[in-house]
Design a protein around this motif. Sequence first.
Motif, PDB file in Angstrom:
ATOM      1  N   LEU A   1     -10.219 -30.994 -23.298  1.00 49.34           N
ATOM      2  CA  LEU A   1     -10.852 -30.993 -24.610  1.00 49.34           C
ATOM      3  C   LEU A   1     -10.148 -31.892 -25.624  1.00 49.34           C
ATOM      4  CD1 LEU A   1     -13.045 -30.057 -26.449  1.00 49.34           C
ATOM      5  CD2 LEU A   1     -11.798 -27.937 -26.865  1.00 49.34           C
ATOM      6  N   GLN A   2      -8.827 -31.807 -25.731  1.00 46.48           N
ATOM      7  CA  GLN A   2      -8.148 -32.623 -26.734  1.00 46.48           C
ATOM      8  C   GLN A   2      -8.250 -34.109 -26.410  1.00 46.48           C
ATOM      9  OE1 GLN A   2      -4.204 -31.478 -27.914  1.00 46.48           O
ATOM     10  NE2 GLN A   2      -4.967 -29.682 -29.018  1.00 46.48           N
ATOM     11  N   GLN A   3      -8.133 -34.450 -25.129  1.00 47.07           N
ATOM     12  CA  GLN A   3      -8.318 -35.859 -24.741  1.00 47.07           C
ATOM     13  C   GLN A   3      -9.717 -36.339 -25.086  1.00 47.07           C
ATOM     14  OE1 GLN A   3      -7.022 -36.194 -20.543  1.00 47.07           O
ATOM     15  NE2 GLN A   3      -6.217 -38.160 -21.146  1.00 47.07           N
ATOM     16  N   PHE A   4     -10.701 -35.509 -24.764  1.00 46.54           N
ATOM     17  CA  PHE A   4     -12.091 -35.829 -25.070  1.00 46.54           C
ATOM     18  C   PHE A   4     -12.271 -36.018 -26.575  1.00 46.54           C
ATOM     19  CE2 PHE A   4     -15.918 -33.743 -26.772  1.00 46.54           C
ATOM     20  CZ  PHE A   4     -16.888 -34.624 -26.346  1.00 46.54           C
ATOM     21  N   TRP A   5     -11.682 -35.138 -27.360  1.00 43.75           N
ATOM     22  CA  TRP A   5     -11.835 -35.180 -28.811  1.00 43.75           C
ATOM     23  C   TRP A   5     -11.247 -36.469 -29.387  1.00 43.75           C
ATOM     24  CZ3 TRP A   5     -14.755 -31.148 -30.397  1.00 43.75           C
ATOM     25  CH2 TRP A   5     -14.982 -31.002 -31.761  1.00 43.75           C
TER      26      TRP A   5
ATOM     27  N   PHE B   1      -8.341 -27.247 -31.325  1.00 41.42           N
ATOM     28  CA  PHE B   1      -7.101 -26.523 -31.612  1.00 41.42           C
ATOM     29  C   PHE B   1      -7.088 -25.145 -30.957  1.00 41.42           C
ATOM     30  CE2 PHE B   1      -7.389 -29.596 -35.089  1.00 41.42           C
ATOM     31  CZ  PHE B   1      -6.120 -30.146 -35.041  1.00 41.42           C
ATOM     32  N   MET B   2      -8.193 -24.810 -30.296  1.00 44.92           N
ATOM     33  CA  MET B   2      -8.274 -23.548 -29.557  1.00 44.92           C
ATOM     34  C   MET B   2      -8.776 -23.850 -28.152  1.00 44.92           C
ATOM     35  SD  MET B   2      -9.931 -21.113 -32.523  1.00 44.92           S
ATOM     36  CE  MET B   2      -9.845 -19.642 -31.485  1.00 44.92           C
ATOM     37  N   ALA B   3      -8.197 -24.856 -27.540  1.00 45.29           N
ATOM     38  CA  ALA B   3      -8.676 -25.336 -26.239  1.00 45.29           C
ATOM     39  C   ALA B   3      -8.410 -24.351 -25.114  1.00 45.29           C
ATOM     40  CB  ALA B   3      -8.039 -26.685 -25.925  1.00 45.29           C
ATOM     41  N   GLY B   4      -7.345 -23.532 -25.244  1.00 45.92           N
ATOM     42  CA  GLY B   4      -7.019 -22.577 -24.186  1.00 45.92           C
ATOM     43  C   GLY B   4      -6.662 -23.277 -22.896  1.00 45.92           C
ATOM     44  N   GLU B   5      -7.386 -22.931 -21.807  1.00 50.18           N
ATOM     45  CA  GLU B   5      -7.103 -23.520 -20.503  1.00 50.18           C
ATOM     46  C   GLU B   5      -7.847 -24.832 -20.278  1.00 50.18           C
ATOM     47  OE1 GLU B   5      -8.015 -20.609 -17.596  1.00 50.18           O
ATOM     48  OE2 GLU B   5      -6.372 -19.265 -18.156  1.00 50.18           O
TER      49      GLU B   5
ATOM     50  N   PHE C   1      -4.780 -43.737 -32.398  1.00 49.05           N
ATOM     51  CA  PHE C   1      -5.650 -43.995 -33.533  1.00 49.05           C
ATOM     52  C   PHE C   1      -4.933 -43.626 -34.825  1.00 49.05           C
ATOM     53  CE2 PHE C   1      -8.153 -42.529 -29.866  1.00 49.05           C
ATOM     54  CZ  PHE C   1      -8.881 -43.674 -29.598  1.00 49.05           C
ATOM     55  N   SER C   2      -5.317 -44.293 -35.892  1.00 49.36           N
ATOM     56  CA  SER C   2      -4.666 -44.053 -37.179  1.00 49.36           C
ATOM     57  C   SER C   2      -5.127 -42.747 -37.824  1.00 49.36           C
ATOM     58  CB  SER C   2      -4.935 -45.231 -38.132  1.00 49.36           C
ATOM     59  OG  SER C   2      -6.340 -45.417 -38.299  1.00 49.36           O
ATOM     60  N   GLU C   3      -6.386 -42.353 -37.560  1.00 50.41           N
ATOM     61  CA  GLU C   3      -6.909 -41.126 -38.147  1.00 50.41           C
ATOM     62  C   GLU C   3      -6.333 -39.899 -37.425  1.00 50.41           C
ATOM     63  OE1 GLU C   3      -8.941 -40.825 -40.780  1.00 50.41           O
ATOM     64  OE2 GLU C   3      -8.887 -43.003 -41.059  1.00 50.41           O
ATOM     65  N   THR C   4      -6.214 -38.798 -38.165  1.00 55.93           N
ATOM     66  CA  THR C   4      -5.732 -37.537 -37.600  1.00 55.93           C
ATOM     67  C   THR C   4      -6.906 -36.623 -37.315  1.00 55.93           C
ATOM     68  OG1 THR C   4      -3.659 -37.702 -38.828  1.00 55.93           O
ATOM     69  CG2 THR C   4      -4.250 -35.528 -37.986  1.00 55.93           C
ATOM     70  N   CYS C   5      -6.917 -36.003 -36.129  1.00 54.26           N
ATOM     71  CA  CYS C   5      -7.987 -35.065 -35.782  1.00 54.26           C
ATOM     72  C   CYS C   5      -7.815 -33.783 -36.610  1.00 54.26           C
ATOM     73  CB  CYS C   5      -7.945 -34.719 -34.297  1.00 54.26           C
ATOM     74  SG  CYS C   5      -8.189 -36.119 -33.187  1.00 54.26           S
ATOM     75  N   THR C   6      -8.900 -33.327 -37.232  1.00 55.29           N
ATOM     76  CA  THR C   6      -8.846 -32.131 -38.074  1.00 55.29           C
ATOM     77  C   THR C   6      -9.480 -30.915 -37.406  1.00 55.29           C
ATOM     78  OG1 THR C   6     -10.972 -32.595 -39.136  1.00 55.29           O
ATOM     79  CG2 THR C   6      -8.996 -33.603 -40.109  1.00 55.29           C
ATOM     80  N   GLY C   7     -10.313 -31.142 -36.391  1.00 58.11           N
ATOM     81  CA  GLY C   7     -11.051 -30.048 -35.780  1.00 58.11           C
ATOM     82  C   GLY C   7     -12.375 -29.791 -36.468  1.00 58.11           C
ATOM     83  N   GLN C   8     -12.589 -30.452 -37.622  1.00 54.33           N
ATOM     84  CA  GLN C   8     -13.846 -30.299 -38.360  1.00 54.33           C
ATOM     85  C   GLN C   8     -14.888 -31.327 -37.927  1.00 54.33           C
ATOM     86  OE1 GLN C   8     -14.258 -27.688 -40.501  1.00 54.33           O
ATOM     87  NE2 GLN C   8     -12.234 -27.124 -39.694  1.00 54.33           N
TER      88      GLN C   8
END
Length: 434
Positions: A301-305, A293-297, A320-327
């Motif tokens: 990162l989000q694709q990888f996550w 959620f703080m990927a910047g430039e 995917f059914s699950e939501t990414c939380t960043g945790q």
Amino acid sequence: MYNFNCRVVPKNYQHVLALVFAVNELNENPQILPNVTLGFHIHDSYFSERMTYWATLDILSTSYRFVPNYQCDIQKNLMAIIGGLDFETSLHMAAILTGYKIPQLSYGSFAPEDADQSQSTPFYRMVPNEAHQYTGILELLLQFGWTWVGLLTVDSESGEKFMEILQTLLSQRGICLAFSERTPKGTYLEEYYNLLSQWLQAYLIIAESKANTVIVYGEDKSMFYLQLLLAAGEAENVTSLAKVWIMTAQLDFSAVAFRTSQDMQPFHGSICFTVHSNEVQGFKTLLRSLNPFMAGEDGFLQQFWQQTFHCSFPNSIAEFSETCTGQEKLDSLPSSGFEMSMTGHSYSIYNAVYVVAHALHAMFQSWSKDRGIVRRWRPQLQKLQPWQLPPLSQCNKNCPSGTRRKKKEGEKFCCYDCTPCSEGKISYQKGRKH
């Protein structure tokens, strides 16, 4: 990084992070290149000749304009290129870079040295010569008495060379090839399905062979195709491949995100050569600090996550059914999904950045006529630890004492019958020819 249908490969994303980490580390070091800021651009070859040439020319073009050989607007001040995970990519890039005399530091090219080639291509290998892997494979086979083995190579120039050299070395040491198969080479995922019949044919040959050891040589994405090969064979109710896989350093289990433990099942007991690496202080801290959620430039990162943790972000195409939380924690993943330690190829990239920085530093010192001593930096070699395995891979069991080998007509010399020794002669050793 390469992708299949815009997928980020976890291991190759670590290559990017190693590059970023090294550049930031150097920019914060006042002892190297003071008052100079290093930057970088990342391009993808997609393992395609056309895309490799396009990306190379784009690097040589003015920023945001595909106009090679013309300087205007913001200049990139290109000093060197780090690239070439596979040998063919390095050669394609070098074909263009030769005319510009721009050095290429290749972090994954293992092809053997060629006198004519080394004089005409301006790239420097950050990894050992491939000849060391030949020696390692040969000694490994001899150590465990595996004299009846299979060979699986990618259908490419480097694969052909690997097969040719290894066959000669094996034959000289009394090791036979039960089969030598070339796997079809595809650039995109869609091509795999068009080549499915060829993959299944290779699968049947491997499955039906008495050889329990298979040497695998290929480019980085061959691991992905090998996984699909095994899955396709299982789907067709073909005999499971209970083999010992010996894989060269270009291949890596973390090159593909395995979704389930079943995907890894055929590879238990595999032996993988690897590129030398060292623990780089601060790199694990960087990995643990990643926040999608703080990927910047960082556009990866989000694709990888998503693809690593099988979750989706708001406003993204739901996969995917699950939501990414960043945790989610990277260190909770198995090594087959992502490695927290810097891999050998990532370490080579890290070293390559430092090589460029020190070369520039020495050049700037020469210009300023500074006779101060330049600090020398060199990676330390790490001793490999031996380890053992129980499986056998032979066409025949060794002949017992009191018998000798008898050649089978039409068979290779590793396949033989055992016959009693001649009258008046006896052998106290197993597997004697006379």
